[in-house]
Design an enzyme around this catalytic site. Structure first.
Site, PDB file in Angstrom:
ATOM      1  N   ILE A 100      -6.699  -5.176   8.131  1.00  0.00           N
ATOM      2  CA  ILE A 100      -7.769  -4.207   7.919  1.00  0.00           C
ATOM      3  C   ILE A 100      -8.820  -4.701   6.933  1.00  0.00           C
ATOM      4  O   ILE A 100      -9.962  -4.261   6.954  1.00  0.00           O
ATOM      5  CB  ILE A 100      -7.186  -2.849   7.468  1.00  0.00           C
ATOM      6  CG1 ILE A 100      -8.199  -1.740   7.646  1.00  0.00           C
ATOM      7  CG2 ILE A 100      -6.686  -2.922   6.036  1.00  0.00           C
ATOM      8  CD1 ILE A 100      -7.652  -0.371   7.262  1.00  0.00           C
ATOM      9  N   TYR A 124       0.838  -1.195   0.000  1.00  0.00           N
ATOM     10  CA  TYR A 124       0.000   0.000   0.000  1.00  0.00           C
ATOM     11  C   TYR A 124       0.879   1.254   0.000  1.00  0.00           C
ATOM     12  O   TYR A 124       1.723   1.423   0.879  1.00  0.00           O
ATOM     13  CB  TYR A 124      -0.903  -0.062   1.244  1.00  0.00           C
ATOM     14  CG  TYR A 124      -1.489   1.223   1.749  1.00  0.00           C
ATOM     15  CD1 TYR A 124      -1.252   1.655   3.050  1.00  0.00           C
ATOM     16  CD2 TYR A 124      -2.344   2.001   0.950  1.00  0.00           C
ATOM     17  CE1 TYR A 124      -1.813   2.816   3.543  1.00  0.00           C
ATOM     18  CE2 TYR A 124      -2.904   3.163   1.444  1.00  0.00           C
ATOM     19  CZ  TYR A 124      -2.635   3.564   2.736  1.00  0.00           C
ATOM     20  OH  TYR A 124      -3.195   4.714   3.224  1.00  0.00           O
TER      21      TYR A 124
END
Lengths: 517, 444
Positions: free
Chosen positions: B239, B152
């Site tokens: 997440i 990410y």
């Protein structure tokens, strides 16, 4: 298939600290070696080697160094540091944690935190626990909660979800530095509590989850690890955490004295600045709290102008924490740093204001803080940092509604100030009956009391003994001056805004137990 | 002649002026293009479709329905005293009821195959803050965290910017579907050693962003063995755990620890958030779940810089404790995401585009390497730019995720309506058709 070999390293910053120090030794050494003198060669090289050896050992020691203790005021119960250094070896040789993590562990034993813990273990309640510890150590304002509560009962639901109860409006990603509508509302509120002496531009606002991250954010933006801020002392205990913990920035206290009513003098600023220089610390700015905490005095115009002159001369920043601007209760006028800077265009870049809704709107749980800066570059950096401490969207919506209710806000500000004033007067009077005088204060939730004549010895030790007696015999939690880095022993901060009016005589009686013993 | 002395302007810190926040990468540039010309079904049908934002909008209706049937959740539930405590509550322990709710929800997301103790839950304002906070705690400035690529793009900023910590990438490639291997882990560690950088931990994202795939149990075992061998920490950013298309496909590190009787677990820390699974990024709710007491205590204190609004905690505590709601939500959300995924994969396949086989997340990992004239980062960025400017789709180039193989792109599918997704697929189809007619003479 191309392999992109990269290690993403930080640009400059603290990662290069070690290399920089090494360079300071290597460069002159190279000069010497290039043949400028055998005598020098013979002396410098061993010194350099010794230096390198020390440096190498420091880096590879398993336990990081403890924080350097500040020079002037006594370090308070920080003295127990050595006892508290936790071995990084957990169970079964588990991986160590960082130096920053270790330094956090040490703070729990200071009176400020010990007192808070005692209250939570044995809290006073007029009916169910009349012998519990009365909290006078938390600068929180409960006096006007009923007003906010009434407003919320009538308006909350619609405010958060809107008339159509749609969640998508508040659920999705919002600008991480806060909704513009809330910035507008907060700018208006700030102006209002300062009696419209100055107007705030919403575009210069970054919203954060409380003033705590706001101050830390500015510390990250204005100083590098190892630099320092000058802070007039006494200052509130949590500032140490907010400024220093994760940033590696130091605080150099600038002592203020009772003879001057604890006001800031340029002489003291100069002295502190020079001291920092001698210690090899680069000062990047001055942090003031106005109204001040724990003393509760206001900075007058002249002092603020002098401060600006000082900052200009040294080419450093000013952070003005004005979080209690709406909680003034005296007759003195409050002057914001924003007002000073209005007329002095050039220096705008060095002035930054911290604000928040925890104190003036009495809603610390909602976590709303403000960084207000005149410096474009700081604004840009702060906006990016805001992602680490953003304000929750439903809370933002709620507050936009509340702050936009002009009638409610007007009434709240006025009523809150009246109640503060009444409690302040009564509390200070009560203390006076015991022969305890307080520094004249125009703002804040507390009074700054001189209990020095009650000390067995006029020293920090004596002060802590008295603090302990007050906590365990009188069963009240107050904040000793040493926790606030005050250089004169015997001063205590007593917060009165978490009390009901009827509690005041009880508190006075309890203190009497100690004063008469 | 007067000499004008210009006063030096007041300086900012190195952190303030550094580029480490990484916001000049294409990942963020595409967002700007979208902001300037956003797609709208009726008012701007030729605008840029945002496929670079990993947001979950597919299950809002479930949340709205809940709030409609539980009106007191949006107000103050317990009435007068409840509000009073709530408004003043700034204890970094967080509301007990909310911590209980988070622990319970996390267990549910893992099909109750792992249990979470509320006393180990530390609350932060979002996972962004959680990752940064853990980095502050686990590493000193100059140290490093190992992170498998592709990762990410936000990590460059979240893990490095203010902390002064480095990222050393663990290179993964398509030969084995970008899975982490012990060899790659060792290689990365050695590279760090060679640069005299101390590695303090490994950070994995499971399910992975941008791959959109869960990490296999055996690989998790290898990872755990590696961090134990090197005596370093393991951060598992889970997440997207509730966004796995089927509950059984996702294995949490918590389950692996449980199967090992929690031996050596003090080095493991899990990051979670409600931003993706519950689609509530605006609420700023994140957690650190650590099996290490010292980390829990320290993280809790440090969370003072990033507390969750007490009002938000109150709002969500009841909702997350309502098991009938959460069970239904989790199940329905998974189904809808799976459907979306199948729709986009099918559409891309029709256009002649392959994707990595995924089973989780809000995005797919698309392979356009065959369109590159040369397998270089520059060609990939040219292609990305063409897709942005001509096809009017903002997708994320693999290079901004530090992927070692050019030509891969992350495409988000959950932040839009089904109709918008159709429009996007049509555009891609047309683009690919256009390329075929031109006989592949377009230079990228």
């Amino acid at each position: 298939m191309t392999q992109t070999e990269e290690t993403t390293t930080t640009g400059g910053g603290r990662g290069g600290g070690g290399a920089k120090t090494a360079m300071r030794v290597i460069v002159p050494l190279q000069g010497v070696v290039q043949g400028r003198g055998g005598l020098v060669l013979g002396s410098i090289i061993p010194c350099a080697l010794f230096y390198f050896l020390q440096f190498y050992l420091k880096r590879h020691r398993s336990e990081p160094d403890p924080e350097p203790t500040p020079p002037d005021p006594p370090a308070g119960l920080h003295r127990v540091q050595s006892r508290l250094v936790l071995s990084p070896r957990g169970s079964g040789g588990a991986a160590h944690v960082s130096g920053r993590a270790n330094s956090v562990a040490r703070q729990a034993d200071t009176p400020y935190y010990v007192g808070l813990k005692r209250v939570s273990e044995d809290p006073y309640d007029v009916e169910s626990s009349p012998d519990g510890v009365i909290q006078l150590g938390l600068a929180e304002n409960k006096l006007s909660l009923d007003l906010v509560q009434k407003w919320l009962a009538a308006n909350a639901r619609e405010s958060i979800l809107g008339r159509d109860l749609s969640i998508s409006g508040i659920a999705t990603y919002q600008p991480l530095d806060g909704l513009m509508e809330l910035k507008v509302a907060v700018a208006g509120f700030m102006s209002q509590i300062m009696e419209k002496t100055v107007s705030f531009n919403p575009s210069q606002i970054v919203l954060t989850a409380g003033a705590t991250p706001a101050i830390e954010m500015l510390s990250f933006c204005l100083a590098d690890a190892g630099n320092a801020f000058l802070v007039p002392s006494p200052y509130y205990p949590d500032l140490d955490r907010d400024v220093k913990w994760r940033t590696g920035v130091e605080i150099i206290p600038v002592p203020c004295r009772s003879a001057d009513n604890f006001s800031l003098s340029t002489t003291a600023l100069d002295q502190a600045f020079n001291q920092a220089k001698k210690r090899g610390l680069k000062v990047r700015g001055v942090i003031i709290s106005n109204p001040s905490n724990p003393v509760g005095n206001l900075f007058n115009r002249e002092t603020l102008y002098n401060l600006l002159d000082f900052a200009r001369e040294k080419n450093i920043h000013i952070i003005s924490n004005e979080i209690l601007a709406g909680s003034t209760h005296g007759s003195e006028e409050f002057v914001s740093m924003a007002e000073i800077i209005d007329s002095e265009d050039f220096d705008r870049n060095r002035v930054h204001i911290v604000y928040g809704l925890s104190k003036d709107l009495t809603l610390p749980g909602f976590r709303v803080g403000v960084v207000y800066t005149f410096n474009e570059n700081v604004l840009v950096a702060a906006k990016k940092m805001a992602r680490f401490s953003s304000v929750s969207a439903p809370t933002q919506r709620l507050l936009i509604s509340m702050l936009s209710d002009a009638k409610f806000i007007q009434n709240f500000i006025k009523t809150n100030r009246e109640r503060l004033r009444r409690m302040y007067i009564e509390f200070v009077d009560g203390l006076k009956q015991l022969g305890i005088d307080c520094m004249k204060s125009s703002g804040g939730f507390y009074c700054w009391a001189d209990m020095s004549r009650l000390l067995r010895s006029y020293s920090e030790k004596g002060e802590l003994e008295l603090w302990d007696k007050l906590l365990n015999v009188a069963k009240i939690n107050v904040t000793p001056g040493s926790s606030c880095h005050c250089i004169e022993p015997g001063w205590f901060r007593l917060c009165f805004t978490t009390l009901e009016k009827n509690d005041i005589p009880i508190v006075i009686e309890r203190i009497r137990k100690v004063t008469e013993s | 002649m007067t000499i004008e002395v210009e006063q030096p302007s007041v300086e900012l810190s190195k952190i303030a002026v550094s580029e480490t926040h990484g916001e000049h990468s294409p990942y963020f540039a595409g967002w700007k293009a979208y902001d300037e010309d956003p797609y709208h079904e009726s008012s701007n049908p030729s605008g840029v479709i945002q496929m670079g934002l990993a947001e979950n909008q597919v299950s809002f209706d479930l949340l709205e329905e809940y709030l409609e049937h539980h009106p007191q959740e949006a107000s103050w539930g317990k009435g007068a005293s409840g509000f009073r405590e709530n408004a003043l509550f700034q204890d970094y322990h967080g509301l007990q009821s909310f911590r209980n709710a988070m622990a319970s929800f996390m267990g549910q997301v893992r099909g109750e195959r792992a249990k979470f103790n509320p006393d180990r839950v530390v609350l932060t304002a979002g996972a962004t803050a959680a990752n940064e906070l853990l980095t502050f705690i686990l590493a000193n400035p100059g140290d490093a965290l190992l992170v498998p690529t592709p990762y990410y793009p936000g990590f460059d900023r979240d893990l490095r910017w203010r902390t002064g910590v480095n990222i050393v990438p663990v290179h993964c490639d398509s030969s084995n579907n970008f899975q982490v291997t012990p060899k790659a882990l060792d290689a990365a560690y050695s590279r760090a050693e060679a640069m005299n950088i101390k590695v303090k931990g490994l950070l994995i994202t499971n399910p992975s962003n941008p791959l959109g795939a869960t990490i296999q149990r055996s690989v998790l075992g290898d990872i755990l063995d590696f961090v134990t061998r090197k005596n370093i920490h393991l951060v598992s950013d889970e997440i997207y755990s509730g966004s796995a298309f089927s509950s059984t496909e996702f294995v949490s590190i918590a389950e692996v620890l449980e199967s090992r009787d929690y031996k050596d677990s003090e080095r493991v820390h899990i990051v979670y958030s409600l931003s993706k699974d519950l689609g509530l990024p605006g609420f700023r709710v994140g957690t650190i779940y650590s099996y290490n007491d010292k980390v829990v205590t320290t993280a809790r204190r440090m969370s003072s810089f990033t507390l969750i609004s007490s009002q938000t905690q109150q709002l969500l505590a009841s909702m997350l404790s309502d098991k009938s709601f959460t069970q239904n939500y989790i199940k329905t959300n998974r189904e809808r995401l799976k459907k979306r995924y199948q729709a986009i994969i099918g559409g891309l396949r029709n256009a002649g585009i392959d994707c990595l086989e995924g089973n989780a997340g809000l995005f797919c990992w698309m392979n356009l390497s065959q369109l590159l004239e040369k397998p270089t980062r520059e060609c990939e960025l040219d292609l990305w730019n063409t897709i942005l400017q001509e096809v009017k789709l903002n997708i994320s180039p693999g290079s901004s995720c530090h992927c070692s193989e050019p030509g891969w792109f992350r495409v988000c599918f959950a932040n839009m309506s089904e109709q918008t997704l159709e429009v996007a697929l049509t555009r891609i189809h047309q683009f690919m058709e256009g390329r075929k007619t031109n006989g592949g003479n377009l230079n990228f």
